[in-house]
Scaffold this motif. Structure first.
Motif, PDB file in Angstrom:
ATOM      1  N   MET A 247       6.648  -0.187   1.279  1.00 44.45           N
ATOM      2  CA  MET A 247       7.155  -0.430   2.623  1.00 44.45           C
ATOM      3  C   MET A 247       6.146  -1.255   3.416  1.00 44.45           C
ATOM      4  SD  MET A 247       8.332   2.215   5.631  1.00 44.45           S
ATOM      5  CE  MET A 247       9.649   2.927   4.672  1.00 44.45           C
ATOM      6  N   ASP A 248       6.601  -2.389   3.925  1.00 44.87           N
ATOM      7  CA  ASP A 248       5.799  -3.243   4.796  1.00 44.87           C
ATOM      8  C   ASP A 248       5.764  -2.585   6.180  1.00 44.87           C
ATOM      9  OD1 ASP A 248       4.937  -5.200   6.640  1.00 44.87           O
ATOM     10  OD2 ASP A 248       5.721  -6.820   5.399  1.00 44.87           O
ATOM     11  N   VAL A 249       4.572  -2.145   6.601  1.00 50.01           N
ATOM     12  CA  VAL A 249       4.463  -1.408   7.858  1.00 50.01           C
ATOM     13  C   VAL A 249       4.695  -2.286   9.089  1.00 50.01           C
ATOM     14  CG1 VAL A 249       2.983   0.390   6.900  1.00 50.01           C
ATOM     15  CG2 VAL A 249       1.939  -1.614   7.959  1.00 50.01           C
ATOM     16  N   ASP A 250       4.500  -3.585   8.950  1.00 47.02           N
ATOM     17  CA  ASP A 250       4.773  -4.467  10.086  1.00 47.02           C
ATOM     18  C   ASP A 250       6.273  -4.596  10.344  1.00 47.02           C
ATOM     19  OD1 ASP A 250       2.116  -4.946  10.664  1.00 47.02           O
ATOM     20  OD2 ASP A 250       2.010  -6.740   9.394  1.00 47.02           O
ATOM     21  N   GLU A 251       7.048  -4.611   9.277  1.00 45.49           N
ATOM     22  CA  GLU A 251       8.502  -4.728   9.407  1.00 45.49           C
ATOM     23  C   GLU A 251       9.173  -3.374   9.625  1.00 45.49           C
ATOM     24  OE1 GLU A 251      10.139  -6.898   6.120  1.00 45.49           O
ATOM     25  OE2 GLU A 251       8.805  -8.600   6.443  1.00 45.49           O
ATOM     26  N   ASN A 252       8.471  -2.294   9.272  1.00 45.93           N
ATOM     27  CA  ASN A 252       9.029  -0.940   9.348  1.00 45.93           C
ATOM     28  C   ASN A 252       7.995   0.006   9.970  1.00 45.93           C
ATOM     29  OD1 ASN A 252      11.596  -1.289   7.581  1.00 45.93           O
ATOM     30  ND2 ASN A 252       9.953  -2.246   6.417  1.00 45.93           N
TER      31      ASN A 252
ATOM     32  N   TRP B 187       1.976  -0.893   3.125  1.00 50.61           N
ATOM     33  CA  TRP B 187       1.131  -2.089   3.063  1.00 50.61           C
ATOM     34  C   TRP B 187       1.522  -3.094   4.142  1.00 50.61           C
ATOM     35  CZ3 TRP B 187       3.169  -6.987   1.968  1.00 50.61           C
ATOM     36  CH2 TRP B 187       4.535  -6.993   1.705  1.00 50.61           C
ATOM     37  N   ALA B 188       0.748  -4.190   4.214  1.00 46.99           N
ATOM     38  CA  ALA B 188       1.068  -5.320   5.091  1.00 46.99           C
ATOM     39  C   ALA B 188       0.575  -6.598   4.422  1.00 46.99           C
ATOM     40  CB  ALA B 188       0.416  -5.151   6.461  1.00 46.99           C
TER      41      ALA B 188
ATOM     42  N   CYS C  37      -4.662  -4.114   0.372  1.00 50.84           N
ATOM     43  CA  CYS C  37      -3.268  -3.981  -0.073  1.00 50.84           C
ATOM     44  C   CYS C  37      -2.982  -4.978  -1.199  1.00 50.84           C
ATOM     45  CB  CYS C  37      -2.296  -4.234   1.077  1.00 50.84           C
ATOM     46  SG  CYS C  37      -2.441  -3.056   2.434  1.00 50.84           S
ATOM     47  N   LYS C  38      -3.565  -6.169  -1.091  1.00 48.88           N
ATOM     48  CA  LYS C  38      -3.370  -7.191  -2.131  1.00 48.88           C
ATOM     49  C   LYS C  38      -4.030  -6.775  -3.432  1.00 48.88           C
ATOM     50  CE  LYS C  38      -2.887 -10.864   1.221  1.00 48.88           C
ATOM     51  NZ  LYS C  38      -3.467 -12.014   1.874  1.00 48.88           N
ATOM     52  N   MET C  39      -5.063  -5.949  -3.366  1.00 45.60           N
ATOM     53  CA  MET C  39      -5.686  -5.403  -4.577  1.00 45.60           C
ATOM     54  C   MET C  39      -4.857  -4.243  -5.128  1.00 45.60           C
ATOM     55  SD  MET C  39      -9.653  -5.357  -3.220  1.00 45.60           S
ATOM     56  CE  MET C  39     -10.096  -4.079  -4.361  1.00 45.60           C
TER      57      MET C  39
ATOM     58  N   PRO D 244      -4.139   0.142   2.606  1.00 43.50           N
ATOM     59  CA  PRO D 244      -2.953   0.770   2.047  1.00 43.50           C
ATOM     60  C   PRO D 244      -3.045   2.298   2.112  1.00 43.50           C
ATOM     61  CG  PRO D 244      -4.407   0.058   0.274  1.00 43.50           C
ATOM     62  CD  PRO D 244      -5.004  -0.439   1.562  1.00 43.50           C
ATOM     63  N   THR D 245      -1.907   2.907   2.344  1.00 43.81           N
ATOM     64  CA  THR D 245      -1.764   4.350   2.206  1.00 43.81           C
ATOM     65  C   THR D 245      -0.673   4.584   1.175  1.00 43.81           C
ATOM     66  OG1 THR D 245      -2.524   4.956   4.427  1.00 43.81           O
ATOM     67  CG2 THR D 245      -1.036   6.493   3.342  1.00 43.81           C
TER      68      THR D 245
END
Length: 103
Positions: A53-58, A24-25, A31-33, A71-72
């Motif tokens: 896992m936050d995809v922006d940070e990881n 998510w991000a 993603c919020k849903m 979201p995946t």
């Protein structure tokens, strides 16, 4: 409880049993849903470990897994990917999918 994981510990944290990872991000509307659905299932199901896992940070894990949209949700069983869902997945559908991988 949903455990936050990172690029550094993804493989280790998803090696044993059935593990669902929500990629998510913070800026992602769907993603919020999805997050409340994951949180609810995490409270109800003891047979699945829930991670996020936050995809922006990881970005490395998402890149390595070919995640192009969020979201995946990736479901692993004993370290092997057994399912992948992209976009919002309703609770009942996700619960039924998880049933396929738990004993």
């Amino acid at each position: 409880m949903v455990d936050a994981i990172t690029d550094e510990n993804y493989n280790e944290e998803t090696q044993d049993g059935v593990v669902l990872t929500d990629f998510w991000a913070t800026w992602c509307g769907p993603c919020k849903m999805q997050s409340p659905v994951i949180e609810q299932l995490a409270k109800e199901r003891q047979d699945v470990r829930f991670t996020a896992m936050d995809v922006d940070e990881n970005p490395e894990t998402a890149k390595n897994l070919g995640i192009m949209a969020i979201p995946t949700l990736i479901i692993k069983k004993d370290g092997q990917i057994v399912d992948r869902l992209t976009g919002y997945t309703p609770k009942a559908k996700l619960d039924a999918i998880l049933d396929q991988y738990t004993d």
